[in-house]
Motif scaffolding. Structure first.
Motif, PDB file in Angstrom:
ATOM      1  N   PRO A 168       0.806  -1.228   0.000  1.00 42.63           N
ATOM      2  CA  PRO A 168       0.000   0.000   0.000  1.00 42.63           C
ATOM      3  C   PRO A 168       0.834   1.271   0.000  1.00 42.63           C
ATOM      4  CG  PRO A 168      -0.026  -1.019   2.160  1.00 42.63           C
ATOM      5  CD  PRO A 168       0.648  -1.996   1.260  1.00 42.63           C
ATOM      6  N   ASN A 169       2.136   1.141   0.225  1.00 44.09           N
ATOM      7  CA  ASN A 169       3.004   2.316   0.176  1.00 44.09           C
ATOM      8  C   ASN A 169       3.447   2.650  -1.246  1.00 44.09           C
ATOM      9  OD1 ASN A 169       3.002   2.685   3.032  1.00 44.09           O
ATOM     10  ND2 ASN A 169       4.431   0.950   3.201  1.00 44.09           N
ATOM     11  N   ASP A 170       3.117   1.773  -2.172  1.00 42.59           N
ATOM     12  CA  ASP A 170       3.426   2.021  -3.584  1.00 42.59           C
ATOM     13  C   ASP A 170       2.109   2.028  -4.349  1.00 42.59           C
ATOM     14  OD1 ASP A 170       4.216   2.138  -6.197  1.00 42.59           O
ATOM     15  OD2 ASP A 170       5.331   0.248  -6.190  1.00 42.59           O
ATOM     16  N   ARG A 171       1.581   3.219  -4.600  1.00 48.04           N
ATOM     17  CA  ARG A 171       0.283   3.342  -5.254  1.00 48.04           C
ATOM     18  C   ARG A 171       0.419   3.575  -6.754  1.00 48.04           C
ATOM     19  NH1 ARG A 171      -3.520   5.295  -1.610  1.00 48.04           N
ATOM     20  NH2 ARG A 171      -3.226   4.308   0.412  1.00 48.04           N
ATOM     21  N   SER A 172       1.547   3.217  -7.318  1.00 50.34           N
ATOM     22  CA  SER A 172       1.668   3.327  -8.766  1.00 50.34           C
ATOM     23  C   SER A 172       0.719   2.330  -9.426  1.00 50.34           C
ATOM     24  CB  SER A 172       3.104   3.058  -9.213  1.00 50.34           C
ATOM     25  OG  SER A 172       3.516   1.764  -8.808  1.00 50.34           O
ATOM     26  N   GLY A 173       0.357   2.608 -10.669  1.00 52.16           N
ATOM     27  CA  GLY A 173      -0.613   1.772 -11.354  1.00 52.16           C
ATOM     28  C   GLY A 173      -0.121   0.355 -11.557  1.00 52.16           C
ATOM     29  N   PHE A 174      -0.986  -0.623 -11.285  1.00 50.87           N
ATOM     30  CA  PHE A 174      -0.688  -2.034 -11.527  1.00 50.87           C
ATOM     31  C   PHE A 174      -2.010  -2.729 -11.807  1.00 50.87           C
ATOM     32  CE2 PHE A 174       0.198  -6.457 -10.819  1.00 50.87           C
ATOM     33  CZ  PHE A 174       1.524  -6.615 -11.204  1.00 50.87           C
ATOM     34  N   TYR A 175      -2.098  -3.330 -12.989  1.00 46.55           N
ATOM     35  CA  TYR A 175      -3.360  -3.925 -13.436  1.00 46.55           C
ATOM     36  C   TYR A 175      -3.556  -5.286 -12.778  1.00 46.55           C
ATOM     37  CZ  TYR A 175      -7.170  -5.039 -16.657  1.00 46.55           C
ATOM     38  OH  TYR A 175      -8.393  -5.340 -17.200  1.00 46.55           O
ATOM     39  N   SER A 176      -4.649  -5.431 -12.051  1.00 57.27           N
ATOM     40  CA  SER A 176      -4.930  -6.696 -11.372  1.00 57.27           C
ATOM     41  C   SER A 176      -6.433  -6.894 -11.246  1.00 57.27           C
ATOM     42  CB  SER A 176      -4.307  -6.709  -9.976  1.00 57.27           C
ATOM     43  OG  SER A 176      -4.692  -7.872  -9.264  1.00 57.27           O
ATOM     44  N   ASN A 177      -6.891  -8.105 -11.536  1.00 54.25           N
ATOM     45  CA  ASN A 177      -8.301  -8.431 -11.323  1.00 54.25           C
ATOM     46  C   ASN A 177      -8.709  -8.271  -9.867  1.00 54.25           C
ATOM     47  OD1 ASN A 177      -9.009  -9.159 -14.011  1.00 54.25           O
ATOM     48  ND2 ASN A 177      -8.008 -11.142 -13.743  1.00 54.25           N
ATOM     49  N   CYS A 178      -7.739  -8.430  -8.974  1.00 51.07           N
ATOM     50  CA  CYS A 178      -8.044  -8.359  -7.544  1.00 51.07           C
ATOM     51  C   CYS A 178      -8.558  -6.986  -7.133  1.00 51.07           C
ATOM     52  CB  CYS A 178      -6.804  -8.715  -6.722  1.00 51.07           C
ATOM     53  SG  CYS A 178      -6.191 -10.393  -6.988  1.00 51.07           S
ATOM     54  N   ASN A 179      -8.132  -5.941  -7.826  1.00 50.37           N
ATOM     55  CA  ASN A 179      -8.601  -4.598  -7.497  1.00 50.37           C
ATOM     56  C   ASN A 179     -10.115  -4.481  -7.620  1.00 50.37           C
ATOM     57  OD1 ASN A 179      -6.319  -2.905  -6.807  1.00 50.37           O
ATOM     58  ND2 ASN A 179      -5.608  -3.194  -8.911  1.00 50.37           N
ATOM     59  N   PHE A 180     -10.709  -5.301  -8.471  1.00 47.64           N
ATOM     60  CA  PHE A 180     -12.151  -5.236  -8.670  1.00 47.64           C
ATOM     61  C   PHE A 180     -12.872  -6.408  -8.028  1.00 47.64           C
ATOM     62  CE2 PHE A 180     -10.517  -2.195 -11.521  1.00 47.64           C
ATOM     63  CZ  PHE A 180     -11.512  -1.254 -11.686  1.00 47.64           C
ATOM     64  N   ALA A 181     -12.193  -7.539  -7.882  1.00 44.11           N
ATOM     65  CA  ALA A 181     -12.819  -8.679  -7.204  1.00 44.11           C
ATOM     66  C   ALA A 181     -13.148  -8.333  -5.755  1.00 44.11           C
ATOM     67  CB  ALA A 181     -11.902  -9.895  -7.264  1.00 44.11           C
ATOM     68  N   ILE A 182     -12.400  -7.402  -5.171  1.00 44.87           N
ATOM     69  CA  ILE A 182     -12.656  -7.051  -3.773  1.00 44.87           C
ATOM     70  C   ILE A 182     -14.047  -6.433  -3.610  1.00 44.87           C
ATOM     71  CG2 ILE A 182     -11.640  -4.740  -3.911  1.00 44.87           C
ATOM     72  CD1 ILE A 182     -11.446  -7.311  -1.000  1.00 44.87           C
ATOM     73  N   PHE A 183     -14.583  -5.828  -4.676  1.00 42.46           N
ATOM     74  CA  PHE A 183     -15.910  -5.225  -4.559  1.00 42.46           C
ATOM     75  C   PHE A 183     -17.015  -6.273  -4.600  1.00 42.46           C
ATOM     76  CE2 PHE A 183     -13.304  -1.628  -5.843  1.00 42.46           C
ATOM     77  CZ  PHE A 183     -13.702  -0.686  -4.900  1.00 42.46           C
ATOM     78  N   ARG A 184     -16.718  -7.469  -5.070  1.00 36.02           N
ATOM     79  CA  ARG A 184     -17.682  -8.564  -4.943  1.00 36.02           C
ATOM     80  C   ARG A 184     -17.952  -8.832  -3.472  1.00 36.02           C
ATOM     81  NH1 ARG A 184     -14.704 -12.332  -6.466  1.00 36.02           N
ATOM     82  NH2 ARG A 184     -14.384 -13.380  -4.470  1.00 36.02           N
ATOM     83  N   ILE A 185     -16.957  -8.566  -2.645  1.00 37.02           N
ATOM     84  CA  ILE A 185     -17.064  -8.792  -1.204  1.00 37.02           C
ATOM     85  C   ILE A 185     -17.524  -7.531  -0.479  1.00 37.02           C
ATOM     86  CG2 ILE A 185     -15.716  -9.399   0.847  1.00 37.02           C
ATOM     87  CD1 ILE A 185     -13.877 -11.006  -1.131  1.00 37.02           C
ATOM     88  N   ALA A 186     -17.040  -6.366  -0.918  1.00 37.49           N
ATOM     89  CA  ALA A 186     -17.352  -5.119  -0.210  1.00 37.49           C
ATOM     90  C   ALA A 186     -18.746  -4.579  -0.516  1.00 37.49           C
ATOM     91  CB  ALA A 186     -16.297  -4.061  -0.557  1.00 37.49           C
ATOM     92  N   LEU A 187     -19.201  -4.688  -1.762  1.00 37.48           N
ATOM     93  CA  LEU A 187     -20.481  -4.078  -2.123  1.00 37.48           C
ATOM     94  C   LEU A 187     -21.656  -4.632  -1.316  1.00 37.48           C
ATOM     95  CD1 LEU A 187     -20.335  -3.542  -6.006  1.00 37.48           C
ATOM     96  CD2 LEU A 187     -20.111  -1.857  -4.180  1.00 37.48           C
ATOM     97  N   PRO A 188     -21.761  -5.953  -1.097  1.00 33.67           N
ATOM     98  CA  PRO A 188     -22.866  -6.442  -0.270  1.00 33.67           C
ATOM     99  C   PRO A 188     -22.844  -5.891   1.157  1.00 33.67           C
ATOM    100  CG  PRO A 188     -21.962  -8.227  -1.583  1.00 33.67           C
ATOM    101  CD  PRO A 188     -21.023  -7.064  -1.736  1.00 33.67           C
ATOM    102  N   ILE A 189     -21.656  -5.608   1.672  1.00 32.83           N
ATOM    103  CA  ILE A 189     -21.566  -5.042   3.017  1.00 32.83           C
ATOM    104  C   ILE A 189     -22.034  -3.587   3.012  1.00 32.83           C
ATOM    105  CG2 ILE A 189     -19.947  -4.425   4.862  1.00 32.83           C
ATOM    106  CD1 ILE A 189     -18.319  -6.907   4.080  1.00 32.83           C
TER     107      ILE A 189
END
Length: 735
Positions: free
Chosen positions: A386-407
């Motif tokens: 998290p200390n390096d916020r440079s761009g990095f393409y990962s499916n995980c950046n969006f898969a986390i919202f599968r978990i967060a949005l219902p909450i």
């Protein structure tokens, strides 16, 4: 007025004659097919006509009824081929061997100056027929009841001009009125699709006709529409973009569907969603479901923006008392059982939507357990910094919202949330992160293939449990409805302010805000590789207000080229992926001694034939390691599979050198160089375009001393095809 026509499975001479008519400026006014082989009639608006193998008497009477300025307006044949009817624009007609009642009814409907405009005979034969006159009256005998009822509906506010019955008979028919409204029942699906495409892009339908002996058909529309969009970069016609996509893809991919528009929702498709290698050919149609891969990220971003805004409006606040926003910490909306490092918990949701969260892994699975492990142990593994916020393409950046949005939503699951906050708002129904589970759709959704589709395709399957960064199964019509709303900025999905925020750098859920030359290009693309099969997708808004989406369910064939070359991320070598993964001397433990193609583009190389100027031949495939290596030196080079390269059975591959005086084409990639130790072709730029020297099978790293700068051409994915179709329509060279 000019016309646009589309023919399928008709005699080639028939097709060529239609082209001749239109090239002379003579619009097609009528077409008819006579049973018994290649027998047909074409009539032009000028009154000219051409017949092939129709009954001689019919041909003679067409001449008689064309005298003194009269013009033929309709020719019809009975199912037996022995009966026919010819009608001119002055109310005269001649019938031979048709039912007596049909003949007498035509007389009744021609009284008081009325004129017959259409006669049609269903395939059942006997006393079955339909007659329409120019005053909106019609009379039917023994045709399907639904057809009769729909003729009444289409006669309200318009008058019927065409009735047609396919060869198969039964409840199959098409009707068209003079306003271009139409209704089809059980006709070939492609024909139905063309009706919609022509109506939306070119103009009102005029003629639908069916081959009397096979599965052929013809559709003719008036070309009265010419929707254009322009800005300081130039003016583009929607129809031209469609035409360019078709020119690039027809016959070169297994199947595709596309939607392009501004103020209307149109669509077109071509090829196969499934081939005979998977139990029977299924056409790719605008209503064919397909896995859209990373275009899913756009859907996730849209849903997240809306859900967070709705949560803020209902009073949801963070621990510090502030209303929830995209800037709120992700950790407050993840399961309480997760043990997060404070620096990870504090990363704002916006950072994930812009691929700038600090996640540094592209290969972590996206199921719940893997996501939990990534967020809990990421710093220790180096996969989440998290200390390096440079761009990095990962499916995980969006898969986390599968978990967060219902909450955040506190009510529904991810799939339901996306339906309610995106698809339902624009009328896109029956969408899911898995293939259709019941009904005809289970047999027709798209598989993905290696061109030409002679080998079985791959089925991505149920992706609900890993969705978010990928997973949605959508038709091109589903996506067009979403893009249409965003393009108009009509507020149905996002408010204008939310859309402006989403498209401000760094963008949310998007890959591009403009192309390298400054042309507007707001887009999310996707790709999904399973074995040697490929699906590529794109959803974009570009130019002065054009939207476009394109699904392609295979790689693309280039005549004289061989595709399916990929870059190994371990050794940076160019490797053929059409036989096996190949042995890699630099393989990581998880790769089990094989090359790793994660994140690689798919490349195409010229093979055999004359070596053009600016190119070099004698590059060969090693049948052991599957790498391409230069065979023009005495030294064959060290092979990753042991010993030296072996080129038995290889084609002669031809590589172009970089022309430093010209910009690279959009689909070109330079900085590929020869290693003078192992003789392979290796990339000198990693996935982030940083300089790199891959490990060499001869020891140490590759040594590119003395090498030229070679160029590889990426297989045109959906993104590049749509981009080039637009640029070509602007009459400007691709960047």
């Amino acid at each position: 007025m000019s016309v646009r026509f589309f023919n399928r499975n008709v005699p080639d001479e028939f097709h060529q004659k239609m082209i001749e008519f239109t090239n002379k400026g003579d619009d097609i006014a009528w077409v008819a097919f006579c049973p018994g082989g290649a027998r047909w009639s074409i009539v032009g608006k000028s009154g000219a006509y051409f017949n092939r193998n129709i009954p001689e008497e019919c041909h003679q009477w067409m001449g008689q009824l064309s005298q003194n300025g009269a013009k033929i307006v309709c020719v019809a044949f009975t199912p037996s081929g022995t009966g026919w009817s010819v009608i001119n624009n002055q109310g005269a007609y001649l019938n031979r061997n048709i039912p007596d009642e049909c003949h007498t009814t035509m007389a009744d409907m021609s009284k008081d100056g009325a004129r017959i405009v259409c006669v049609a005979f269903p395939q059942e034969g006997g006393n079955c027929w339909s007659i329409v006159n120019d005053r909106g009256a019609y009379f039917n005998r023994n045709i399907p009841e639904e057809c009769h009822q729909k003729m009444g509906e289409l006669s309200t506010g318009g008058r019927l001009i065409c009735v047609a019955f396919p060869r198969a008979g039964g409840n199959r028919w098409s009707i068209v009125n003079d306003k271009g409204a139409y209704f089809n029942r059980n006709i070939p699906e492609e024909a139905h699709m063309i009706c919609g495409h022509f109506t939306q892009i070119y103009g009102p339908l005029k003629i639908i006709a069916f081959d009397a002996d096979g599965n052929g058909w013809t559709i003719v529309a008036a070309a009265t529409l010419s929707e254009s969009v322009g800005d300081d970069k130039g003016t583009v016609k929607i129809a031209d973009i469609y035409a360019n996509v078709q020119k690039k893809l027809d016959g070169r991919v297994v199947g595709y569907s596309c939607a392009i528009g501004r103020a209307t929702v149109g669509a077109y498709a071509h090829g196969e969603a499934r081939t005979g290698a998977d139990g029977g050919s299924q056409p790719f149609l605008p209503w064919t479901k397909a896995h859209v891969a990373s275009v899913t990220k756009l859907i996730t971003a849209l849903a997240t923006i809306r859900v967070v805004a709705v949560a803020a409006a209902r009073g949801v606040r963070t621990k510090d008392g502030k209303p929830i926003s995209l800037g709120s910490p992700i950790g407050e909306f993840l399961p309480k059982t997760w043990i997060l490092k404070p620096e990870i918990a504090a990363v704002p949701m916006r950072a994930f939507l812009s691929q700038r969260s600090g996640i540094k892994t592209a290969d972590t699975p996206c199921d719940d357990a893997s996501m939990k492990a990534l967020f809990e142990t990421g710093p220790a593994t180096g996969k989440f910094n998290p200390n390096d916020r440079s761009g990095f393409y990962s499916n995980c950046n969006f898969a986390i919202f599968r978990i967060a949005l219902p909450i955040i939503d506190s009510h529904d699951d991810y799939v339901t949330i996306c339906r309610k906050n995106v698809f339902d708002l624009v009328g896109a129904a029956a969408v899911d992160c898995r293939p259709p589970q019941s009904g005809p759709g289970t047999l027709t959704y798209a598989y993905q293939y290696q061109f030409p589709g002679s080998s079985p395709g791959a089925n991505p399957g149920d992706l609900v449990s890993t969705s978010g960064g990928f997973g949605w199964y959508l038709t091109i019509e589903d996506m067009a409805k979403v893009l249409h709303s965003l393009n108009l900025n009509d507020g149905r999905i996002l408010t204008p302010g939310q859309w402006a925020d989403m498209t401000t750098f760094p963008p949310l859920g998007l890959d591009y805000l403009s192309d390298s030359t400054g042309y507007r290009w707001v887009e999310k693309n996707g790709g999904w590789n399973l074995g040697t099969t490929t699906m590529t997708t794109t959803a974009a808004i570009f130019g002065a207000g054009v939207y476009g989406a394109l699904w392609m369910n295979s790689d693309m064939e280039y005549p004289g080229f061989q595709s399916n070359w990929k870059r190994c991320t371990n050794c940076e070598t160019l490797v053929f992926n059409g036989n096996s993964m190949g042995k890699c001397h630099a393989a990581l433990p998880a790769d089990k001694g094989q090359h790793n193609f994660g994140g690689s583009s798919v490349y195409s190389i010229r093979k055999d034939g004359i070596v053009p100027p600016g190119h070099q031949g004698n590059w060969r495939l090693c049948n052991k390691c599957q790498a391409v290596s230069f065979a023009g030196n005495l030294q064959l080079g060290a092979c990753s599979a042991g010993g030296n390269h072996e080129h038995g059975g290889s084609a002669n591959f031809i590589l172009p050198f970089r022309d430093e005086t010209s910009p690279l084409a959009e689909d070109a990639e330079a900085e590929w160089r020869w290693c003078n130790k192992c003789q392979v072709l290796a990339s000198t730029r990693d996935a982030q375009k940083a300089p790199v020297l891959g490990p060499c099978a001869a020891g140490g790293n590759h040594d590119h001393g003395g090498s030229g700068n070679y160029v590889l051409f990426k297989i045109l994915t959906a993104r590049y095809v749509l981009y080039e179709a637009y640029m070509d329509a602007l009459k400007k060279p691709s960047a």
